[in-house]
Write an enzyme that holds these catalytic residues in place. Sequence first.
Site, short mmCIF file in Angstrom:
data_model
loop_
_atom_site.label_atom_id
_atom_site.label_comp_id
_atom_site.label_asym_id
_atom_site.label_seq_id
_atom_site.Cartn_x
_atom_site.Cartn_y
_atom_site.Cartn_z
N ASN A 20 0.87 -1.17 0.00
CA ASN A 20 0.00 0.00 0.00
C ASN A 20 0.91 1.23 0.00
O ASN A 20 1.46 1.60 1.03
CB ASN A 20 -0.91 0.00 1.24
CG ASN A 20 -1.99 1.07 1.19
OD1 ASN A 20 -1.90 2.02 0.43
ND2 ASN A 20 -3.00 0.89 2.01
N ARG A 111 -2.54 -1.91 -3.69
CA ARG A 111 -3.65 -0.97 -3.70
C ARG A 111 -3.38 0.05 -4.81
O ARG A 111 -2.32 0.67 -4.85
CB ARG A 111 -3.76 -0.25 -2.37
CG ARG A 111 -4.85 0.81 -2.35
CD ARG A 111 -4.70 1.75 -1.18
NE ARG A 111 -5.73 2.77 -1.17
CZ ARG A 111 -5.58 3.95 -0.60
NH1 ARG A 111 -4.46 4.27 0.01
NH2 ARG A 111 -6.56 4.84 -0.62
N HIS A 199 -12.03 4.68 -1.78
CA HIS A 199 -12.02 3.93 -0.51
C HIS A 199 -12.79 2.63 -0.63
O HIS A 199 -13.26 2.07 0.37
CB HIS A 199 -12.61 4.78 0.65
CG HIS A 199 -11.81 6.00 0.96
ND1 HIS A 199 -12.38 7.23 1.17
CD2 HIS A 199 -10.47 6.18 1.09
CE1 HIS A 199 -11.45 8.13 1.40
NE2 HIS A 199 -10.27 7.51 1.36
N GLY A 230 -7.90 11.06 4.27
CA GLY A 230 -8.90 11.15 3.22
C GLY A 230 -10.22 10.70 3.82
O GLY A 230 -10.23 9.84 4.70
N ARG A 259 -7.43 18.21 1.94
CA ARG A 259 -8.22 18.39 0.71
C ARG A 259 -9.53 19.11 1.02
O ARG A 259 -10.13 18.92 2.08
CB ARG A 259 -8.51 17.05 0.06
CG ARG A 259 -7.31 16.46 -0.66
CD ARG A 259 -7.58 15.03 -1.12
NE ARG A 259 -7.03 14.06 -0.18
CZ ARG A 259 -7.24 12.75 -0.25
NH1 ARG A 259 -8.03 12.25 -1.20
NH2 ARG A 259 -6.70 11.94 0.64
N ASP A 300 -4.11 17.00 11.42
CA ASP A 300 -4.25 15.87 12.33
C ASP A 300 -5.38 16.14 13.31
O ASP A 300 -5.31 17.09 14.11
CB ASP A 300 -2.94 15.64 13.08
CG ASP A 300 -2.92 14.34 13.85
OD1 ASP A 300 -3.91 14.01 14.52
OD2 ASP A 300 -1.88 13.64 13.81
N MET A 301 -6.42 15.30 13.29
CA MET A 301 -7.58 15.52 14.15
C MET A 301 -7.20 15.48 15.63
O MET A 301 -7.79 16.20 16.44
CB MET A 301 -8.65 14.47 13.85
CG MET A 301 -9.93 14.63 14.67
SD MET A 301 -10.72 16.26 14.46
CE MET A 301 -11.36 16.11 12.78
N GLY A 345 -8.97 5.80 10.35
CA GLY A 345 -8.24 6.33 11.50
C GLY A 345 -9.07 7.17 12.45
O GLY A 345 -9.09 6.92 13.66
N GLU A 348 -12.53 5.14 13.51
CA GLU A 348 -12.35 4.03 14.45
C GLU A 348 -11.93 4.51 15.83
O GLU A 348 -12.26 3.87 16.83
CB GLU A 348 -11.26 3.08 13.92
CG GLU A 348 -11.62 2.38 12.63
CD GLU A 348 -10.40 1.72 11.98
OE1 GLU A 348 -9.34 1.66 12.64
OE2 GLU A 348 -10.50 1.30 10.82
N GLU A 397 -8.13 -2.86 4.67
CA GLU A 397 -7.98 -2.77 3.22
C GLU A 397 -6.95 -3.78 2.71
O GLU A 397 -7.14 -4.40 1.66
CB GLU A 397 -7.56 -1.35 2.83
CG GLU A 397 -8.61 -0.31 3.12
CD GLU A 397 -8.05 1.10 3.12
OE1 GLU A 397 -8.43 1.88 2.23
OE2 GLU A 397 -7.24 1.41 4.01
#
Length: 415
Positions: A20, A111, A199, A230, A259, A300-301, A345, A348, A397
């Site tokens: 990936n 991928r 996705h 993403g 994005r 970054d959240m 990410g 979850e 994935e």
Amino acid sequence: MSTQPAHPHHDEGHVVLVVNAGSSSIKCSVYRVIDDPKVEGGMRAIHGAGGQIEGIGVAPRVVAHMADGKLIVDEHFPVAQVADHDAAFRLLRLVLAVGLRETPPAAIGHRVVHGGPHYADAVLIDDKVIDELNALTPLAPLHQPHNLAAIRAVREAAPDLPQVACFDTAFHATTGVLAQLFALPYSYFADGIRRYGFHGLSYEYISRHLHLVAPDIARGRVIVAHLGNGASLCAMKNGKSVETTMGLTALDGLPMGTRCGALDAGVVLWMMERGMDHDAIEKLLYHDSGLKGLSGVSSDMRELLANDSEQAKLAIDFYTYRIAQEIGKLAVGLGGIDGLVFTAGIGENSAPIRAKVVERLKPLFGMEIDAEANAANHDHVSTRESRVPVFAIRTDEEGMIALHTARLLREMLKS
């Protein structure tokens, strides 16, 4: 690493190396794919050794581990030694050779983000496939070049090893024409300018897993929120994609880490009138927008949730507002909603984001978060009283890539 396909005993399955490749990292995972009549498709992928190299060309670091979690290596390298993806893959392949010494892979699965209109399923890679995928690079400029770089690196190092391309767009081939159209002259649609969605490997895994943990809901109307750097949503009916938020490219739909998501096309015309060229616009929309652009802090959240600035809060509020808004739109297309799944990410691992999204949806659908289950990242995070069950399911994935690769390998060996 052996360059010849392995021929294990039937009950041992096939060993598959999954690659990936992202914009600054390459992740490799080893899977053993075995027969299992109890699961959909009759095969199950068991994760083994794995590793990744991150910070390619900037601050290279290699981390690899055995199947039992034992660390093989965790080491930083000089930039000059890992300046590009070719060098990174060669290095990672050497590291993983320790874990693959006794069980060399029979094939490698990759991928590939964009499959265009021609690839609705995984495919064995040859020169024609590479040329067609290369032509799609303008539609996935952040991903396609790196996916292809990994494929070329393997061909150079192990030319006889079968390689399989697995596409993020393929799962959405079941959407109807109304979900694919843009309101442009129809000739554009005929030329492949349409909404593809992405996705798909993640959504395919969630569809498969949901049939195991909640089969009644899996057969109904489910919306899955893949929220990572993403981000997109997928509306499923009986496990098949019927609508998604991304379009021709992975730029459309929800705001993401860097994005912009959905954007009035007139904004791009305005940018052009102001003298911005293609490269400048591409950089702004792909690299400097989304959570990063809105917050002025980070993409970054985790950093945004820990930041007290008004701009960081605004970025989070806009993010959850747009997710809830798009879930409502997809529910219209489905004619209702029987289940909501968060994955990837952020989906979850971020209890606050799940709670904020569900709170916005509560007046419409009667969803209610169980605070304790949500904080613990349980699979089922809604209350018993919630009219629509809400889940947080870890995606895989790479596991889906392993299954597709083993399936095509078996077909190839039979022929």
